[in-house]
Write a protein that holds these residues in place. Structure first.
Motif, short mmCIF file in Angstrom:
data_model
loop_
_atom_site.label_atom_id
_atom_site.label_comp_id
_atom_site.label_asym_id
_atom_site.label_seq_id
_atom_site.Cartn_x
_atom_site.Cartn_y
_atom_site.Cartn_z
N GLY A 88 -0.41 7.16 2.67
CA GLY A 88 -1.21 8.34 2.41
C GLY A 88 -2.36 8.09 1.45
O GLY A 88 -3.13 8.99 1.17
N SER A 89 -2.48 6.87 0.92
CA SER A 89 -3.56 6.56 0.00
C SER A 89 -4.32 5.35 0.51
O SER A 89 -3.72 4.42 1.06
CB SER A 89 -3.00 6.26 -1.39
N LEU A 90 -5.63 5.38 0.33
CA LEU A 90 -6.44 4.25 0.77
C LEU A 90 -6.56 3.17 -0.30
O LEU A 90 -6.93 2.04 0.01
CB LEU A 90 -7.84 4.74 1.16
N VAL A 91 -6.28 3.50 -1.56
CA VAL A 91 -6.50 2.54 -2.62
C VAL A 91 -5.26 2.24 -3.47
O VAL A 91 -5.18 1.19 -4.08
CB VAL A 91 -7.63 3.00 -3.56
N LYS A 92 -4.30 3.14 -3.54
CA LYS A 92 -3.15 2.94 -4.43
C LYS A 92 -2.20 1.88 -3.86
O LYS A 92 -1.88 1.89 -2.68
CB LYS A 92 -2.39 4.24 -4.64
N LYS A 93 -1.78 0.97 -4.74
CA LYS A 93 -0.85 -0.08 -4.36
C LYS A 93 0.33 -0.06 -5.32
O LYS A 93 0.18 0.26 -6.49
CB LYS A 93 -1.52 -1.45 -4.42
N ASN A 94 1.49 -0.39 -4.81
CA ASN A 94 2.69 -0.52 -5.63
C ASN A 94 3.04 -1.99 -5.75
O ASN A 94 2.97 -2.74 -4.78
CB ASN A 94 3.87 0.23 -5.00
N ARG A 95 3.43 -2.40 -6.96
CA ARG A 95 3.83 -3.78 -7.20
C ARG A 95 5.35 -3.84 -7.12
O ARG A 95 6.06 -3.11 -7.80
CB ARG A 95 3.35 -4.23 -8.57
N VAL A 96 5.85 -4.72 -6.26
CA VAL A 96 7.29 -4.92 -6.10
C VAL A 96 7.60 -6.36 -6.45
O VAL A 96 7.04 -7.28 -5.87
CB VAL A 96 7.73 -4.62 -4.65
N CYS A 97 8.49 -6.55 -7.44
CA CYS A 97 8.84 -7.89 -7.89
C CYS A 97 10.34 -8.11 -7.76
O CYS A 97 11.13 -7.22 -8.07
CB CYS A 97 8.44 -8.09 -9.35
N HIS A 98 10.71 -9.28 -7.27
CA HIS A 98 12.11 -9.70 -7.15
C HIS A 98 12.19 -11.20 -7.38
O HIS A 98 11.20 -11.92 -7.24
CB HIS A 98 12.67 -9.40 -5.76
N PHE A 105 0.84 -1.19 0.00
CA PHE A 105 0.00 0.00 0.00
C PHE A 105 0.88 1.24 0.00
O PHE A 105 1.90 1.29 0.70
CB PHE A 105 -0.91 0.02 1.23
N GLU A 106 0.47 2.24 -0.77
CA GLU A 106 1.21 3.50 -0.78
C GLU A 106 0.77 4.30 0.44
O GLU A 106 -0.43 4.45 0.71
CB GLU A 106 0.92 4.28 -2.06
#
Length: 108
Positions: A67-77, A64-65
């Motif tokens: 400060g935002s209730l809906v924005k998500k960041n995708r992290v791939c490794h 989750f970003e």
């Protein structure tokens, strides 16, 4: 004895295909671009034929970003990179805890 024999055969049949898959996937090269920059389709194509425990298997997580209730960041490794990230985070936590306990002990 009659109950153990079928169980051994079943275990051998289950383990045999898994061992064959691991041997074929060992020759895979690491991804050429950062996994977070790859599209989900590219990641799926790259992971095809790799065991989920293989060091180069790519896993993605959504965070989750702040400060935002809906924005998500995708992290791939890759699994190998996730291991390094986890170890680094754990070491940072240990260092912070140690620094806090040493300062608390010096206040006397």
């Amino acid at each position: 004895m009659t109950r153990i024999f079928p169980a051994l055969i079943a275990a051998a049949l289950i383990a045999a295909p898994a061992a064959a898959d691991d041997g074929a996937a060992i020759d895979r090269a690491p991804p050429t671009q950062p996994p977070s920059a790859m599209t989900p389709t590219e990641i799926k194509a790259y992971n095809e034929g790799l065991a989920q425990t293989h060091p180069y298997y790519i896993k993605c997580r959504k965070t989750f970003e702040i400060g935002s209730l809906v924005k998500k960041n995708r992290v791939c490794h890759t699994n190998q990179q996730w291991k390094v990230v986890t170890e680094k985070g754990n070491q940072n936590a240990r260092d912070t805890a140690e620094a806090m306990t040493s300062k608390a002990g010096n206040s006397n």
